[in-house]
Design a protein around this motif. Sequence first.
Motif, PDB file in Angstrom:
ATOM      1  N   GLU A 134       4.189  -0.682  -4.627  1.00  0.00           N
ATOM      2  CA  GLU A 134       5.031  -1.205  -5.708  1.00  0.00           C
ATOM      3  C   GLU A 134       5.057  -2.726  -5.781  1.00  0.00           C
ATOM      4  OE1 GLU A 134       7.438  -0.293  -2.082  1.00  0.00           O
ATOM      5  OE2 GLU A 134       6.220   0.978  -3.360  1.00  0.00           O
ATOM      6  N   LYS A 135       4.670  -3.423  -4.722  1.00  0.00           N
ATOM      7  CA  LYS A 135       4.630  -4.894  -4.757  1.00  0.00           C
ATOM      8  C   LYS A 135       3.295  -5.358  -5.338  1.00  0.00           C
ATOM      9  CE  LYS A 135       7.765  -6.327  -1.139  1.00  0.00           C
ATOM     10  NZ  LYS A 135       7.859  -7.078   0.105  1.00  0.00           N
ATOM     11  N   HIS A 136       3.304  -6.546  -5.910  1.00  0.00           N
ATOM     12  CA  HIS A 136       2.086  -7.102  -6.499  1.00  0.00           C
ATOM     13  C   HIS A 136       1.118  -7.541  -5.402  1.00  0.00           C
ATOM     14  CE1 HIS A 136       3.845  -6.930 -10.431  1.00  0.00           C
ATOM     15  NE2 HIS A 136       4.909  -7.580  -9.989  1.00  0.00           N
ATOM     16  N   TRP A 137      -0.138  -7.161  -5.528  1.00  0.00           N
ATOM     17  CA  TRP A 137      -1.139  -7.431  -4.517  1.00  0.00           C
ATOM     18  C   TRP A 137      -1.310  -8.924  -4.259  1.00  0.00           C
ATOM     19  CZ3 TRP A 137      -5.223 -10.485  -5.780  1.00  0.00           C
ATOM     20  CH2 TRP A 137      -5.487 -10.643  -7.140  1.00  0.00           C
ATOM     21  N   TYR A 138      -1.143  -9.769  -5.269  1.00  0.00           N
ATOM     22  CA  TYR A 138      -1.373 -11.199  -5.107  1.00  0.00           C
ATOM     23  C   TYR A 138      -0.266 -11.896  -4.326  1.00  0.00           C
ATOM     24  CZ  TYR A 138       1.442 -11.034  -9.352  1.00  0.00           C
ATOM     25  OH  TYR A 138       2.404 -10.751 -10.266  1.00  0.00           O
ATOM     26  N   GLN A 139       0.783 -11.172  -3.955  1.00  0.00           N
ATOM     27  CA  GLN A 139       1.844 -11.730  -3.137  1.00  0.00           C
ATOM     28  C   GLN A 139       1.634 -11.468  -1.654  1.00  0.00           C
ATOM     29  OE1 GLN A 139       5.156  -9.742  -5.000  1.00  0.00           O
ATOM     30  NE2 GLN A 139       5.673 -11.565  -6.177  1.00  0.00           N
ATOM     31  N   VAL A 140       0.507 -10.862  -1.305  1.00  0.00           N
ATOM     32  CA  VAL A 140       0.226 -10.548   0.096  1.00  0.00           C
ATOM     33  C   VAL A 140       0.141 -11.833   0.885  1.00  0.00           C
ATOM     34  CG1 VAL A 140      -1.464  -9.610   1.708  1.00  0.00           C
ATOM     35  CG2 VAL A 140      -0.966  -8.402  -0.401  1.00  0.00           C
ATOM     36  N   ALA A 141       0.958 -11.950   1.898  1.00  0.00           N
ATOM     37  CA  ALA A 141       0.989 -13.125   2.780  1.00  0.00           C
ATOM     38  C   ALA A 141       1.768 -12.749   4.025  1.00  0.00           C
ATOM     39  CB  ALA A 141       1.624 -14.302   2.069  1.00  0.00           C
ATOM     40  N   LEU A 142       2.112 -13.753   4.800  1.00  0.00           N
ATOM     41  CA  LEU A 142       2.879 -13.535   6.022  1.00  0.00           C
ATOM     42  C   LEU A 142       4.159 -12.841   5.672  1.00  0.00           C
ATOM     43  CD1 LEU A 142       2.437 -16.932   7.800  1.00  0.00           C
ATOM     44  CD2 LEU A 142       1.457 -14.772   8.475  1.00  0.00           C
TER      45      LEU A 142
ATOM     46  N   LEU B  46       0.842  -1.198   0.000  1.00  0.00           N
ATOM     47  CA  LEU B  46       0.000   0.000   0.000  1.00  0.00           C
ATOM     48  C   LEU B  46       0.873   1.242   0.000  1.00  0.00           C
ATOM     49  CD1 LEU B  46      -2.921  -0.437   2.568  1.00  0.00           C
ATOM     50  CD2 LEU B  46      -3.023  -0.530   0.087  1.00  0.00           C
ATOM     51  N   ARG B  47       0.316   2.303  -0.579  1.00  0.00           N
ATOM     52  CA  ARG B  47       0.977   3.596  -0.571  1.00  0.00           C
ATOM     53  C   ARG B  47      -0.079   4.629  -0.197  1.00  0.00           C
ATOM     54  NH1 ARG B  47       1.220   6.627  -5.145  1.00  0.00           N
ATOM     55  NH2 ARG B  47       0.688   4.752  -6.311  1.00  0.00           N
ATOM     56  N   GLY B  48       0.220   5.436   0.803  1.00  0.00           N
ATOM     57  CA  GLY B  48      -0.723   6.450   1.241  1.00  0.00           C
ATOM     58  C   GLY B  48      -0.358   7.813   0.706  1.00  0.00           C
TER      59      GLY B  48
ATOM     60  N   VAL C 216      -6.317  11.005   4.291  1.00  0.00           N
ATOM     61  CA  VAL C 216      -5.361  10.000   3.804  1.00  0.00           C
ATOM     62  C   VAL C 216      -6.073   9.107   2.800  1.00  0.00           C
ATOM     63  CG1 VAL C 216      -3.978   7.994   4.459  1.00  0.00           C
ATOM     64  CG2 VAL C 216      -3.978  10.023   5.905  1.00  0.00           C
ATOM     65  N   PHE C 217      -5.406   8.889   1.655  1.00  0.00           N
ATOM     66  CA  PHE C 217      -5.986   8.106   0.566  1.00  0.00           C
ATOM     67  C   PHE C 217      -5.017   6.984   0.202  1.00  0.00           C
ATOM     68  CE2 PHE C 217      -7.402  12.443   0.502  1.00  0.00           C
ATOM     69  CZ  PHE C 217      -8.778  12.300   0.481  1.00  0.00           C
ATOM     70  N   TRP C 218      -5.570   5.788   0.010  1.00  0.00           N
ATOM     71  CA  TRP C 218      -4.740   4.597  -0.205  1.00  0.00           C
ATOM     72  C   TRP C 218      -4.727   4.159  -1.649  1.00  0.00           C
ATOM     73  CZ3 TRP C 218      -1.497   3.905   3.437  1.00  0.00           C
ATOM     74  CH2 TRP C 218      -1.831   4.240   4.753  1.00  0.00           C
ATOM     75  N   PHE C 219      -3.518   3.767  -2.104  1.00  0.00           N
ATOM     76  CA  PHE C 219      -3.295   3.264  -3.451  1.00  0.00           C
ATOM     77  C   PHE C 219      -2.448   2.007  -3.358  1.00  0.00           C
ATOM     78  CE2 PHE C 219      -4.062   7.749  -3.770  1.00  0.00           C
ATOM     79  CZ  PHE C 219      -4.873   7.875  -4.879  1.00  0.00           C
ATOM     80  N   ILE C 220      -2.430   1.249  -4.446  1.00  0.00           N
ATOM     81  CA  ILE C 220      -1.604   0.049  -4.513  1.00  0.00           C
ATOM     82  C   ILE C 220      -0.136   0.477  -4.472  1.00  0.00           C
ATOM     83  CG2 ILE C 220      -0.991  -1.948  -5.951  1.00  0.00           C
ATOM     84  CD1 ILE C 220      -3.802  -2.002  -4.758  1.00  0.00           C
TER      85      ILE C 220
END
Length: 146
Positions: free
Chosen positions: A138-146, A105-107, A132-136
């Motif tokens: 630089e990392k790919h969203w589908y890699q979100v994990a531990l 995330l990038r705020g 504050v506004f949130w955007f994707i």
Amino acid sequence: MTEAPVALLFWAGYSVLVLVSSAYIKNWTVLVSNNPATRVFPRRWYDISGRKVADFWEAALRAVMGVVIFRPGVSHVELRWRLRSVYDRQELSDLVCFLQENGFLRGRCGPRIERNENGYLGVLDEQEEKEVFWFIGEKHWYQVAL
């Protein structure tokens, strides 16, 4: 050997943000072990022993990312409103901080809002949540994990 620093103050509160002295930490945490005495903040992704349940943690991270993916530029107050039935203020704060620090995330915000030494937004009060506004990130969203 040096010990980890102990916070003198911490942010708490579920409907309204509250700055609390560490002298009152027992009122805001759950005792999960007597020997050694271990206390954790109550979070949906911890089991009764205070261990993180990976599936619940990933589901929470993906819930936040799902809102941002489908609504880029979503304000923090709207993000909290959309997830209010599942996650409280402190849980959402933990999730957003993790996602931000790990590049998912990038705020964006105005100059009035302070960032920490790494450039990340911290805990937000009611007025700051509107700015504050949130955007994707630089990392790919589908890699979100531990």
